[in-house]
Scaffold this motif. Structure first.
Motif, PDB file in Angstrom:
ATOM      1  N   GLU A  24      55.807  99.740  36.611  1.00  0.00           N
ATOM      2  CA  GLU A  24      57.229  99.906  36.327  1.00  0.00           C
ATOM      3  C   GLU A  24      57.566 101.377  36.063  1.00  0.00           C
ATOM      4  OE1 GLU A  24      60.556  97.715  33.511  1.00  0.00           O
ATOM      5  OE2 GLU A  24      58.602  98.166  32.697  1.00  0.00           O
ATOM      6  N   SER A  25      58.823 101.732  36.309  1.00  0.00           N
ATOM      7  CA  SER A  25      59.278 103.061  35.944  1.00  0.00           C
ATOM      8  C   SER A  25      60.412 102.919  34.945  1.00  0.00           C
ATOM      9  CB  SER A  25      59.758 103.828  37.176  1.00  0.00           C
ATOM     10  OG  SER A  25      60.365 105.030  36.786  1.00  0.00           O
ATOM     11  N   LEU A  26      60.173 103.463  33.753  1.00  0.00           N
ATOM     12  CA  LEU A  26      61.145 103.314  32.675  1.00  0.00           C
ATOM     13  C   LEU A  26      61.737 104.682  32.350  1.00  0.00           C
ATOM     14  CD1 LEU A  26      62.296 101.454  30.364  1.00  0.00           C
ATOM     15  CD2 LEU A  26      60.398 102.283  28.984  1.00  0.00           C
ATOM     16  N   GLY A  27      63.057 104.744  32.229  1.00  0.00           N
ATOM     17  CA  GLY A  27      63.712 106.014  31.904  1.00  0.00           C
ATOM     18  C   GLY A  27      64.019 106.102  30.429  1.00  0.00           C
ATOM     19  N   LEU A  28      63.793 107.276  29.859  1.00  0.00           N
ATOM     20  CA  LEU A  28      64.271 107.553  28.499  1.00  0.00           C
ATOM     21  C   LEU A  28      65.373 108.583  28.657  1.00  0.00           C
ATOM     22  CD1 LEU A  28      61.080 107.968  26.258  1.00  0.00           C
ATOM     23  CD2 LEU A  28      62.582 105.992  26.467  1.00  0.00           C
ATOM     24  N   LEU A  29      66.606 108.161  28.417  1.00  0.00           N
ATOM     25  CA  LEU A  29      67.755 109.019  28.678  1.00  0.00           C
ATOM     26  C   LEU A  29      68.333 109.468  27.345  1.00  0.00           C
ATOM     27  CD1 LEU A  29      69.554 109.871  31.149  1.00  0.00           C
ATOM     28  CD2 LEU A  29      70.975 107.914  30.617  1.00  0.00           C
ATOM     29  N   ALA A  51      44.715 113.986  38.780  1.00  0.00           N
ATOM     30  CA  ALA A  51      43.290 114.175  39.031  1.00  0.00           C
ATOM     31  C   ALA A  51      42.430 113.116  38.353  1.00  0.00           C
ATOM     32  CB  ALA A  51      42.860 115.572  38.564  1.00  0.00           C
ATOM     33  N   VAL A  52      42.898 112.574  37.228  1.00  0.00           N
ATOM     34  CA  VAL A  52      42.080 111.583  36.530  1.00  0.00           C
ATOM     35  C   VAL A  52      42.480 110.166  36.910  1.00  0.00           C
ATOM     36  CG1 VAL A  52      41.566 113.069  34.583  1.00  0.00           C
ATOM     37  CG2 VAL A  52      43.612 111.651  34.538  1.00  0.00           C
ATOM     38  N   GLY A  53      43.383 110.022  37.875  1.00  0.00           N
ATOM     39  CA  GLY A  53      43.810 108.702  38.304  1.00  0.00           C
ATOM     40  C   GLY A  53      44.499 107.918  37.205  1.00  0.00           C
ATOM     41  N   PRO A  54      45.559 108.472  36.614  1.00  0.00           N
ATOM     42  CA  PRO A  54      46.193 107.816  35.466  1.00  0.00           C
ATOM     43  C   PRO A  54      46.919 106.535  35.874  1.00  0.00           C
ATOM     44  CG  PRO A  54      47.560 109.618  36.218  1.00  0.00           C
ATOM     45  CD  PRO A  54      46.314 109.670  37.044  1.00  0.00           C
ATOM     46  N   GLU A  55      47.037 105.618  34.913  1.00  0.00           N
ATOM     47  CA  GLU A  55      47.820 104.414  35.168  1.00  0.00           C
ATOM     48  C   GLU A  55      49.248 104.616  34.704  1.00  0.00           C
ATOM     49  OE1 GLU A  55      45.807 100.820  33.869  1.00  0.00           O
ATOM     50  OE2 GLU A  55      43.915 101.877  34.175  1.00  0.00           O
ATOM     51  N   LEU A  56      49.412 105.524  33.744  1.00  0.00           N
ATOM     52  CA  LEU A  56      50.755 105.829  33.257  1.00  0.00           C
ATOM     53  C   LEU A  56      50.991 107.328  33.380  1.00  0.00           C
ATOM     54  CD1 LEU A  56      53.404 105.298  31.711  1.00  0.00           C
ATOM     55  CD2 LEU A  56      52.102 105.444  29.587  1.00  0.00           C
ATOM     56  N   LEU A  57      52.066 107.691  34.041  1.00  0.00           N
ATOM     57  CA  LEU A  57      52.409 109.104  34.175  1.00  0.00           C
ATOM     58  C   LEU A  57      53.701 109.336  33.403  1.00  0.00           C
ATOM     59  CD1 LEU A  57      51.478 111.694  35.535  1.00  0.00           C
ATOM     60  CD2 LEU A  57      52.928 111.138  37.473  1.00  0.00           C
ATOM     61  N   ILE A  58      53.635 110.210  32.410  1.00  0.00           N
ATOM     62  CA  ILE A  58      54.843 110.541  31.661  1.00  0.00           C
ATOM     63  C   ILE A  58      55.443 111.793  32.278  1.00  0.00           C
ATOM     64  CG2 ILE A  58      55.742 111.255  29.420  1.00  0.00           C
ATOM     65  CD1 ILE A  58      53.617 109.610  28.101  1.00  0.00           C
ATOM     66  N   CYS A  59      56.669 111.689  32.755  1.00  0.00           N
ATOM     67  CA  CYS A  59      57.324 112.851  33.356  1.00  0.00           C
ATOM     68  C   CYS A  59      58.400 113.322  32.400  1.00  0.00           C
ATOM     69  CB  CYS A  59      57.951 112.473  34.698  1.00  0.00           C
ATOM     70  SG  CYS A  59      56.778 111.799  35.852  1.00  0.00           S
ATOM     71  N   ASP A  60      58.166 114.480  31.761  1.00  0.00           N
ATOM     72  CA  ASP A  60      59.114 115.004  30.788  1.00  0.00           C
ATOM     73  C   ASP A  60      60.025 116.012  31.482  1.00  0.00           C
ATOM     74  OD1 ASP A  60      60.486 115.862  28.623  1.00  0.00           O
ATOM     75  OD2 ASP A  60      58.756 116.461  27.435  1.00  0.00           O
ATOM     76  N   GLU A  61      61.188 115.565  31.916  1.00  0.00           N
ATOM     77  CA  GLU A  61      62.151 116.422  32.616  1.00  0.00           C
ATOM     78  C   GLU A  61      61.472 117.221  33.730  1.00  0.00           C
ATOM     79  OE1 GLU A  61      65.360 116.526  31.891  1.00  0.00           O
ATOM     80  OE2 GLU A  61      65.674 116.236  29.754  1.00  0.00           O
ATOM     81  N   PRO A  62      60.806 116.550  34.660  1.00  0.00           N
ATOM     82  CA  PRO A  62      59.973 117.301  35.613  1.00  0.00           C
ATOM     83  C   PRO A  62      60.768 118.173  36.573  1.00  0.00           C
ATOM     84  CG  PRO A  62      60.123 115.009  36.262  1.00  0.00           C
ATOM     85  CD  PRO A  62      60.776 115.105  34.918  1.00  0.00           C
ATOM     86  N   VAL A  63      62.073 117.947  36.715  1.00  0.00           N
ATOM     87  CA  VAL A  63      62.812 118.781  37.666  1.00  0.00           C
ATOM     88  C   VAL A  63      63.878 119.629  36.990  1.00  0.00           C
ATOM     89  CG1 VAL A  63      62.394 117.278  39.640  1.00  0.00           C
ATOM     90  CG2 VAL A  63      64.411 116.888  38.214  1.00  0.00           C
ATOM     91  N   MET A  92      55.527 104.705  35.331  1.00  0.00           N
ATOM     92  CA  MET A  92      56.090 106.000  34.957  1.00  0.00           C
ATOM     93  C   MET A  92      57.038 105.872  33.788  1.00  0.00           C
ATOM     94  SD  MET A  92      56.705 108.142  38.387  1.00  0.00           S
ATOM     95  CE  MET A  92      55.306 108.558  39.418  1.00  0.00           C
ATOM     96  N   LEU A  93      56.928 106.862  32.901  1.00  0.00           N
ATOM     97  CA  LEU A  93      57.896 106.979  31.822  1.00  0.00           C
ATOM     98  C   LEU A  93      58.654 108.262  32.120  1.00  0.00           C
ATOM     99  CD1 LEU A  93      58.777 105.652  29.193  1.00  0.00           C
ATOM    100  CD2 LEU A  93      57.220 107.157  27.986  1.00  0.00           C
ATOM    101  N   PHE A  94      59.924 108.100  32.463  1.00  0.00           N
ATOM    102  CA  PHE A  94      60.684 109.230  32.973  1.00  0.00           C
ATOM    103  C   PHE A  94      61.656 109.721  31.921  1.00  0.00           C
ATOM    104  CE2 PHE A  94      61.976 111.733  36.487  1.00  0.00           C
ATOM    105  CZ  PHE A  94      60.982 111.550  37.425  1.00  0.00           C
ATOM    106  N   ILE A  95      61.376 110.899  31.377  1.00  0.00           N
ATOM    107  CA  ILE A  95      62.244 111.423  30.332  1.00  0.00           C
ATOM    108  C   ILE A  95      63.262 112.353  30.960  1.00  0.00           C
ATOM    109  CG2 ILE A  95      62.267 112.941  28.324  1.00  0.00           C
ATOM    110  CD1 ILE A  95      59.393 111.766  27.875  1.00  0.00           C
ATOM    111  N   THR A  96      64.529 112.092  30.754  1.00  0.00           N
ATOM    112  CA  THR A  96      65.530 112.918  31.402  1.00  0.00           C
ATOM    113  C   THR A  96      66.846 112.904  30.642  1.00  0.00           C
ATOM    114  OG1 THR A  96      66.673 113.344  33.486  1.00  0.00           O
ATOM    115  CG2 THR A  96      66.292 111.051  32.919  1.00  0.00           C
ATOM    116  N   HIS A  97      67.635 113.945  30.877  1.00  0.00           N
ATOM    117  CA  HIS A  97      68.991 113.985  30.329  1.00  0.00           C
ATOM    118  C   HIS A  97      69.972 113.723  31.462  1.00  0.00           C
ATOM    119  CE1 HIS A  97      68.279 117.784  32.276  1.00  0.00           C
ATOM    120  NE2 HIS A  97      69.550 117.754  32.530  1.00  0.00           N
ATOM    121  N   ASP A  98      69.437 113.587  32.678  1.00  0.00           N
ATOM    122  CA  ASP A  98      70.247 113.620  33.885  1.00  0.00           C
ATOM    123  C   ASP A  98      70.414 112.193  34.426  1.00  0.00           C
ATOM    124  OD1 ASP A  98      71.213 113.930  36.469  1.00  0.00           O
ATOM    125  OD2 ASP A  98      70.176 115.843  36.749  1.00  0.00           O
ATOM    126  N   LEU A  99      71.649 111.714  34.407  1.00  0.00           N
ATOM    127  CA  LEU A  99      71.895 110.341  34.829  1.00  0.00           C
ATOM    128  C   LEU A  99      71.466 110.108  36.269  1.00  0.00           C
ATOM    129  CD1 LEU A  99      75.398 109.570  33.302  1.00  0.00           C
ATOM    130  CD2 LEU A  99      73.149 109.402  32.290  1.00  0.00           C
TER     131      LEU A  99
END
Lengths: 320, 620
Positions: B391-396, B520-532, B558-565
């Motif tokens: 799943e991909s979950l957003g934290l807005l 590189a470590v083959g993660p099951e959960l990727l946390i993206c903190d405002e990646p763009v 994915m846990l997607f942290i963003t301020h961008d709708l």
């Protein structure tokens, strides 16, 4: 609220001073031999003298009680009497005599540091990269790298021995003579320290001049004088005040050494004499005085930054 | 009134503006434009486009070591030929400038009152009472209460500071205001308010405004005309309505298409391949040719002039520097049409068992000083959510909402003070309690991509060294890539990148390396903190596409942290809206953005749909 903050800082200073006094007192029992031997020094151990010392220093009481009594005496400004430096004289009196000279020397040096270091540092910071900046920075680097003892001897030789502009030793009587006697030591002290101040001020000034608020002030068409004073100088003064505290403290410690070189009978020479002759009461008194001075300087710096910086004021108000 | 306003000629006229470094490297090449009194010009461009330098040159405020040449005529004053002394009386009274960052633009040792008072005309400045009344009036104009006058800048929020900055800049009622990214450092909802304020002030005062921004949507919401700059050259200058409906330069089109949609999911995010060339290298050719799909040899023969292509539907003069615009215009219109008419269908997530379980997470910072009382700051309170496998979950949320703190707790970079976190059956609330091998296992399961690729890569390690190091940590995991080539290939970089250092990479490339490192470590959960958030628009979409690709290939959660709708819309299945450390609303992303229930979410969505800006980059 500010008053509470100030009281707290003073309180903290007092606590620090107490800790220092305890350490200073422990000197007596830490010095080689028994405390009695230390107090006797080179004097003959007549039974009367031993008795009087036992009574005076309560040597038969437990350590903590001894400390308490000693502290009580210190608070009443009774630091005991000298053993060997000026046998029998009250330490308080000796300190009083010597302190004036050291204070004069430190003040003189501080005046030089401020009048030379601040303007040069500011000018260099504002005219960064220009010829003036390069000259000042080069000078500061040289001054900072010259060891004070070498500087002292070079100055003594050139201005004292060769040119005979200033006296080589002694303190002189009367204001003019005193100034002329203290000039060489004060210049020696001030050289390194103004170099430090120049560097600090220059860095602070450069940092401030590149800030957005200075650019925005210019963009609004404010007068250059207002920008220099209200924007640049005020903001640059914050880090400079902090470094000024350090400079003052190192001024004190360099005095110890400079007095020796120029044979000035100040606190520094006194401390050295007392240490060499294991005159414990004098060492105790001197260290206490110097410690109190350092604590006072830091307190003054804290209060000064309180005056200048509203952010510190707010923290103080909220009871940091 | 100024002579310009009376005769209706341009207030500001710029001809062949060149900005160079002292060493002679070109930064801005032959920029020419006019601005009438009361008009709003938006200058749009990505980093390195020369937009800020152009604006700064207009008021002789270039940084040290940069010089301008050409002809700038402001209402009869030749700006570039004037001395600093001659210009000073004009500053503030005829033209003013607002800088990007309101957090650094005000003197920290001065109250708001002093800031505005010193900026006023001398006739108001003199008397205590007059000055006070005038300062109050100016504060009211920018929507601030008179009590604000006695505050210091550090006691104000970013939005309030920017209002003070605007009030100070306008204190002598200039005819021209230049605003350099005035909302970029602010949160989304504040951005909309500050833009509104600028727009209102501009209209009420009939003042000319130059708005510099990287965000086309911001420019559209305020400007009469828009000038697109790229690599130091002006590529297109058009009425805002024409630009938004039918851009006449491939780069403008690319920028418009690259904005991820906030209203609907897009199957493919379009982006401009390649990267911005140095301005100095493209002075005698079309700067955009290398990244343009319509490029022909005629584009690189000589510098294309900014030609008049005004059509009947244009509200004002329209110029474009594309030599092929007559041939490709129809194709560009097609691209615009198909972009608008292509709402994709968000894939239904195939999610499995819960991977991450966060229960009642709380974080309180306590400060203990030696003397004085303790202070407590609660940054997270009762945050609970479950993240399923795949799943991909957003934290807005905006600055201070606690979204990054949540991520840091999950990563074990900080310890939560309440609640629990369970990852794949292991309690990871407190990493310090984990046994060594357990900790290594957890670290292999959860990885992070940070916001700023300029700060997250070790500058002294080559890409290959950094990635090999990460690979060795993942050795033994069957999900982990087995070789450096494979890993680089995953993020679309050739193996030649292995020998490069981060300093030789563009922002987008760095972020790819950072992503590769976390894979590189083959993660099951990727946390993206405002990646763009720190990347340019044209690169943002590339990185988002890459992350989508990784998710579909490896079924990574994915846990997607963003301020961008719009990022939340494009990248997440479900979204949690955080405010002040608490979850205010949660639900499937599409539903949450289409029909927000909580007032706060509604205000966030409204801030975007009202053509107001969506991005808030300051937030780290």
């Amino acid at each position: 609220m500010i008053a509470v903050f100030v009281l707290k800082r003073i309180g903290a200073g007092v606590v620090l001073l107490l800790v220092l006094s305890f350490l200073v007192f422990s000197l007596l029992s830490l010095s080689p031999g028994t405390p009695l031997q230390a107090l006797l020094g080179t004097r003959t151990a007549s039974p009367e003298l031993i008795d009087s010392l036992n009574v005076r220093y309560h040597l038969n009481d437990p350590f903590v009680v001894q400390y308490g009594r000693w502290l009580g005496d210190v608070v009443r400004l009774d630091l005991g009497s000298s053993i060997s430096v000026q046998g029998g004289t009250a330490v308080g009196d000796i300190l009083g005599e010597r302190l004036a000279l050291t204070a004069e020397l430190a003040l003189y040096a501080l005046l030089l540091v401020l009048t030379v270091g601040l303007p040069l540092g500011m000018a260099a910071g504002i005219r960064r990269g220009r010829r003036l900046d390069r000259a000042v920075s080069l000078g500061a680097t040289m001054a900072i790298s010259a060891p004070a003892f070498v500087m002292a001897i070079v100055l003594l030789y050139i201005f004292g021995v060769a040119l005979k502009w200033f006296p080589v030793y002694g303190t002189g009587t009367g204001f003019t003579e005193r100034v002329s006697h203290l000039t060489l030591p004060a210049v020696t002290l001030a050289t390194v320290l103004s170099a430090v101040l120049i560097r600090q001020t220059r860095a602070a000034m450069m940092n401030v001049m590149s800030q957005d608020y200075v650019a925005f002030a210019r963009l609004r068409g404010l007068s250059p004088r207002r920008i220099l004073v209200r924007y640049a100088l005020r903001n640059a003064s914050l880090p400079v005040i902090t470094s000024l505290g350090l400079i003052l403290v190192s001024l004190l410690s360099s005095t110890l050494f400079i007095e020796q070189v120029f044979s000035l009978p100040g606190i520094g020479t006194l401390l050295l004499q007392a240490v060499t002759n294991t005159d414990v009461p004098v060492v105790q008194g001197t260290v206490l005085i110097l410690g109190a001075a350092v604590i006072l300087i830091n307190l003054a710096v804290d209060l000064l930054s309180l005056v200048v910086d509203p952010r510190v004021r707010l923290v103080a108000k909220e009871g940091a | 009134m100024s002579p310009a306003a009376a005769t209706d000629g341009p207030l500001l006229s710029v001809r062949d503006l060149e900005v160079r470094t002292a060493a002679g490297r070109t930064l801005v090449h032959k920029a020419s434009f006019d601005l009438k009194a009361g008009e709003v010009l938006g200058i749009v461009g990505e980093s390195g486009s020369g937009k800020t330098l152009t604006a700064r040159a207009l008021v002789q405020a270039l940084p040290e070591g940069v010089v301008a040449d050409g002809d700038i005529d402001f209402d009869g004053t030749k700006i570039l030929q004037s001395s600093a002394r001659d210009l000073r009386p004009l500053r503030g009274s005829r033209f003013a400038m607002v800088l990007q960052d309101p957090f650094t633009a005000l003197n920290p040792l001065q109250t708001v009152h002093e800031h505005i008072r010193e900026s006023l005309d001398p006739k108001f400045r003199a008397g205590r009472v007059t000055a006070r009344a005038e300062v109050e009036r100016r504060l009211a104009e920018v929507g601030l209460a008179k009590e604000v006058a006695d505050r210091y800048p550090f006691q104000l929020s970013g939005g309030m500071r920017q209002r003070v900055v605007i009030a100070a800049a306008l204190a002598r009622d200039p005819q021209l205001l230049i605003a350099d990214e005035p909302t970029t450092a602010l949160d989304a909802s504040t951005q909309a308010q500050v833009l509104d304020l600028l727009r209102t002030l501009q209209r009420e005062r009939g003042m000319a405004l130059i708005l510099i921004t990287h965000d086309l949507r911001v420019a559209f919401s305020v400007s009469d005309s828009i000038m697109v700059m790229y690599s130091g050259t002006v590529l297109e200058h058009a009425p805002a309505s024409s630009m938004s409906a039918a851009p006449r330069h491939p780069y403008s089109l690319g920028l418009l298409l690259a904005e991820p949609s906030v209203t609907h999911y897009q199957d493919t995010l379009s982006f401009i391949p390649g990267q911005v060339p140095a301005a100095d290298t493209v002075t005698s050719r079309c700067a955009f040719a290398d990244r343009c799909r319509w490029s022909t040899p005629s584009c690189t023969d000589k510098a294309p002039p900014l030609a008049d292509i005004t059509r009947v539907e244009d509200a004002a003069r329209h110029t474009s520097a594309c030599v092929r615009i007559a041939e490709i215009g129809a194709q560009m219109d097609d691209a615009m049409r198909s972009h608008a008419a292509r709402p994709g269908i968000a894939p239904t997530p195939t999610t499995g068992a819960p991977l991450l379980q966060v229960t009642d997470l709380g974080k309180t910072y306590r400060s203990n000083s030696l003397l004085g009382r303790r202070t407590q700051t609660t940054v997270l309170k009762g945050v609970s959510f479950t993240l399923a496998r795949g799943e991909s979950l957003g934290l807005l949320g905006e600055t201070g909402s606690g979204k990054t703190t949540t991520a840091r707790c999950i990563l074990g970079l900080t310890a939560a003070t309440a609640g629990s976190i369970e990852l794949d059956g292991v309690d990871i609330t407190d990493y310090r309690r984990l046994r060594g091998e357990q900790r290594a296992q957890v670290r292999g399961k959860v990885q992070v991509v940070f916001q700023d690729p300029y700060a997250s890569l070790n500058p002294s390690l080559t890409v290959g060294a950094a990635l090999s190091e990460a690979l060795s940590a993942g050795a033994g995991n069957e999900r982990a890539p087995s070789s450096l080539e494979e890993l680089l290939g995953l993020v679309g970089l050739s193996s030649s990148y292995a020998v490069r250092k981060p300093s030789a990479l563009s922002g987008g490339e760095r972020q790819r390396v950072a992503i590769a490192r976390s894979l590189a470590v083959g993660p099951e959960l990727l946390i993206c903190d405002e990646p763009v958030a720190a990347l340019d628009v044209s690169v943002q979409a590339q990185v988002l596409e890459l992350l989508r690709d990784i998710r579909s290939r490896f079924k990574t959660s994915m846990l997607f942290i963003t301020h961008d709708l719009s990022v939340a819309r494009q990248m997440t299945d479900r979204t949690l809206v955080l405010r002040g450390g608490e979850v205010v609303e949660a639900g499937p992303t599409a539903q949450l953005l289409d029909a927000p229930e909580h007032a706060y979410t509604q205000s966030l969505v409204a801030a975007v749909s009202g053509h107001a800006p969506v991005t808030a980059r300051s937030d780290r």
